[in-house]
Write a protein that holds these residues in place. Sequence first.
Motif, mmCIF file in Angstrom:
data_model
loop_
_atom_site.group_PDB
_atom_site.id
_atom_site.type_symbol
_atom_site.label_atom_id
_atom_site.label_comp_id
_atom_site.label_asym_id
_atom_site.label_seq_id
_atom_site.Cartn_x
_atom_site.Cartn_y
_atom_site.Cartn_z
ATOM 1 N N ARG A 49 0.831 -1.211 0.000
ATOM 2 C CA ARG A 49 0.000 0.000 0.000
ATOM 3 C C ARG A 49 0.866 1.263 0.000
ATOM 4 N NH1 ARG A 49 -3.596 -3.200 -1.670
ATOM 5 N NH2 ARG A 49 -5.722 -3.090 -0.844
ATOM 6 N N ASP A 50 1.804 1.309 -0.950
ATOM 7 C CA ASP A 50 2.722 2.443 -1.090
ATOM 8 C C ASP A 50 2.210 3.366 -2.195
ATOM 9 O OD1 ASP A 50 4.779 4.239 -1.333
ATOM 10 O OD2 ASP A 50 6.235 2.786 -2.104
ATOM 11 N N ALA A 51 1.612 4.465 -1.817
ATOM 12 C CA ALA A 51 1.017 5.387 -2.796
ATOM 13 C C ALA A 51 2.060 6.069 -3.673
ATOM 14 C CB ALA A 51 0.181 6.440 -2.071
ATOM 15 N N SER A 52 3.283 6.238 -3.151
ATOM 16 C CA SER A 52 4.302 7.006 -3.885
ATOM 17 C C SER A 52 4.653 6.351 -5.215
ATOM 18 C CB SER A 52 5.560 7.169 -3.028
ATOM 19 O OG SER A 52 6.179 5.919 -2.777
ATOM 20 N N PRO A 69 -13.930 3.508 -20.158
ATOM 21 C CA PRO A 69 -12.714 4.163 -19.680
ATOM 22 C C PRO A 69 -12.964 4.979 -18.414
ATOM 23 C CG PRO A 69 -13.613 5.356 -21.558
ATOM 24 C CD PRO A 69 -14.464 4.122 -21.377
ATOM 25 N N VAL A 70 -11.990 4.968 -17.521
ATOM 26 C CA VAL A 70 -12.004 5.811 -16.324
ATOM 27 C C VAL A 70 -10.718 6.621 -16.354
ATOM 28 C CG1 VAL A 70 -11.989 5.868 -13.806
ATOM 29 C CG2 VAL A 70 -13.381 4.161 -15.009
ATOM 30 N N PHE A 71 -10.840 7.952 -16.333
ATOM 31 C CA PHE A 71 -9.681 8.812 -16.543
ATOM 32 C C PHE A 71 -9.111 9.396 -15.255
ATOM 33 C CE2 PHE A 71 -11.847 8.708 -20.630
ATOM 34 C CZ PHE A 71 -10.798 8.414 -21.474
ATOM 35 N N ASN A 72 -9.662 9.031 -14.113
ATOM 36 C CA ASN A 72 -9.054 9.432 -12.835
ATOM 37 C C ASN A 72 -8.760 8.213 -11.976
ATOM 38 O OD1 ASN A 72 -11.803 8.904 -12.381
ATOM 39 N ND2 ASN A 72 -11.915 10.328 -10.668
ATOM 40 N N LEU A 73 -8.441 7.111 -12.624
ATOM 41 C CA LEU A 73 -8.131 5.882 -11.893
ATOM 42 C C LEU A 73 -6.893 6.054 -11.019
ATOM 43 C CD1 LEU A 73 -9.025 2.943 -11.473
ATOM 44 C CD2 LEU A 73 -7.514 2.309 -13.350
ATOM 45 N N ARG A 74 -5.922 6.831 -11.505
ATOM 46 C CA ARG A 74 -4.709 7.082 -10.710
ATOM 47 C C ARG A 74 -5.077 7.709 -9.366
ATOM 48 N NH1 ARG A 74 -1.509 11.736 -9.964
ATOM 49 N NH2 ARG A 74 0.737 11.355 -9.656
ATOM 50 N N GLU A 75 -5.948 8.692 -9.378
ATOM 51 C CA GLU A 75 -6.324 9.377 -8.148
ATOM 52 C C GLU A 75 -7.079 8.431 -7.214
ATOM 53 O OE1 GLU A 75 -6.539 10.701 -11.229
ATOM 54 O OE2 GLU A 75 -4.815 12.003 -10.824
ATOM 55 N N GLN A 76 -7.912 7.556 -7.779
ATOM 56 C CA GLN A 76 -8.628 6.583 -6.953
ATOM 57 C C GLN A 76 -7.664 5.597 -6.309
ATOM 58 O OE1 GLN A 76 -11.386 5.043 -9.860
ATOM 59 N NE2 GLN A 76 -13.002 6.471 -9.266
ATOM 60 N N ALA A 79 -5.693 7.323 -3.513
ATOM 61 C CA ALA A 79 -6.533 7.518 -2.335
ATOM 62 C C ALA A 79 -6.677 6.229 -1.541
ATOM 63 C CB ALA A 79 -7.907 8.033 -2.759
ATOM 64 N N MET A 80 -6.851 5.106 -2.239
ATOM 65 C CA MET A 80 -6.980 3.820 -1.567
ATOM 66 C C MET A 80 -5.686 3.446 -0.856
ATOM 67 S SD MET A 80 -8.294 0.155 -3.063
ATOM 68 C CE MET A 80 -7.003 0.023 -4.309
ATOM 69 N N MET A 81 -4.544 3.649 -1.526
ATOM 70 C CA MET A 81 -3.256 3.307 -0.923
ATOM 71 C C MET A 81 -2.978 4.158 0.319
ATOM 72 S SD MET A 81 -2.231 0.857 -2.789
ATOM 73 C CE MET A 81 -3.253 0.215 -4.106
ATOM 74 N N ARG A 82 -3.275 5.450 0.221
ATOM 75 C CA ARG A 82 -3.020 6.328 1.364
ATOM 76 C C ARG A 82 -3.892 5.958 2.555
ATOM 77 N NH1 ARG A 82 -2.815 12.210 -1.747
ATOM 78 N NH2 ARG A 82 -0.636 12.066 -2.466
ATOM 79 N N ALA A 83 -5.165 5.684 2.302
ATOM 80 C CA ALA A 83 -6.078 5.339 3.399
ATOM 81 C C ALA A 83 -5.647 4.039 4.079
ATOM 82 C CB ALA A 83 -7.502 5.226 2.867
ATOM 83 N N ASP A 84 -5.277 3.043 3.280
ATOM 84 C CA ASP A 84 -4.883 1.761 3.863
ATOM 85 C C ASP A 84 -3.535 1.835 4.565
ATOM 86 O OD1 ASP A 84 -7.213 0.639 3.025
ATOM 87 O OD2 ASP A 84 -6.345 -0.552 1.404
ATOM 88 N N SER A 85 -2.633 2.677 4.044
ATOM 89 C CA SER A 85 -1.318 2.791 4.693
ATOM 90 C C SER A 85 -1.441 3.381 6.088
ATOM 91 C CB SER A 85 -0.376 3.642 3.837
ATOM 92 O OG SER A 85 -0.819 4.986 3.757
#
Length: 307
Positions: A49-52, A69-76, A79-85
Amino acid sequence: MRLAGMTFLLLVSVGQSAFSSQTLPAGDTEQVEKIHQELDEISKAYVSRDASAFERVFLPNYAGIRERPVFNLREQLIAMMRADSVLLRAGRKLDFETVVYENETPRIDVYGPVAVVSVTKRNHWRYRGQNCLMKAQSTELWIRRSDGWKNAAGHSTTIPCEPRPYHPIHPAVADIPSITRAPQNSDLEAERQVRELIDSFVNARTASNATLGKLIESRVADNFISTNPDGQTGRDLSVLRNLQAYSPSRPLGLRNQDDAIVIYDNAAIYTFRKKPVASGEPPQQVTIMFARTDGRWMIVASHATKY
């Protein structure tokens, strides 16, 4: 279930395994190794869960494509990685876990500053103790910038586990609604050139087989790879022989949810909804991938999924 598929779309990226043995020039071999290092970093980042890693490797306008297509998948993902970390640092057990994420012998084709990665992904994930091993056949478009290789777009065909455990969308992802309208291109001249190439295929198929054959010979890469709606890969050119026209009435840069041309430096995608040919057939989401080499746009890959 649809939620299970949505979560796997979020987790579809790249993992670790030995890349396929290819006879490549020395320069390309070096670039393949660099791309593979990035694949390995992202794989580890899913588990830890490393967002960097996602911030560094994925482009801000990364296109994640499955049924649409989803064009903000990176942001999703971030967000998931940061919350879980945060939960991991507090010593808490995650509801959503990535146990193992790996690739099965990815094929990497390099076109100067552009690369295509075709790979089968294996994702062993767990939600509150419920295990699932899902697979996906994916085609990804990578571009090289001054700070290294970046993942620009990926289209995936999911092979779900059975039975598929129910689980909700990750709460951090639920807070960021998916953006399905493509961003406006800043390089409108490149968009015009790609649109003209698409139109040339549409016009050629109504001219003659010889005309279309010459166009395929001159504008389709020798290493072109296709993935059909069943997840089978090969060099099937049928999607190009029946290429759907980009709307001629739409001004450059205008976007909707049905089709879009997105430019990524010397790479591009054309993703569109293909209507069913026969009654009862599902529509398809089709993506064509392009690379600009020696000043000319070439078609390098295609991927189709059932909608």
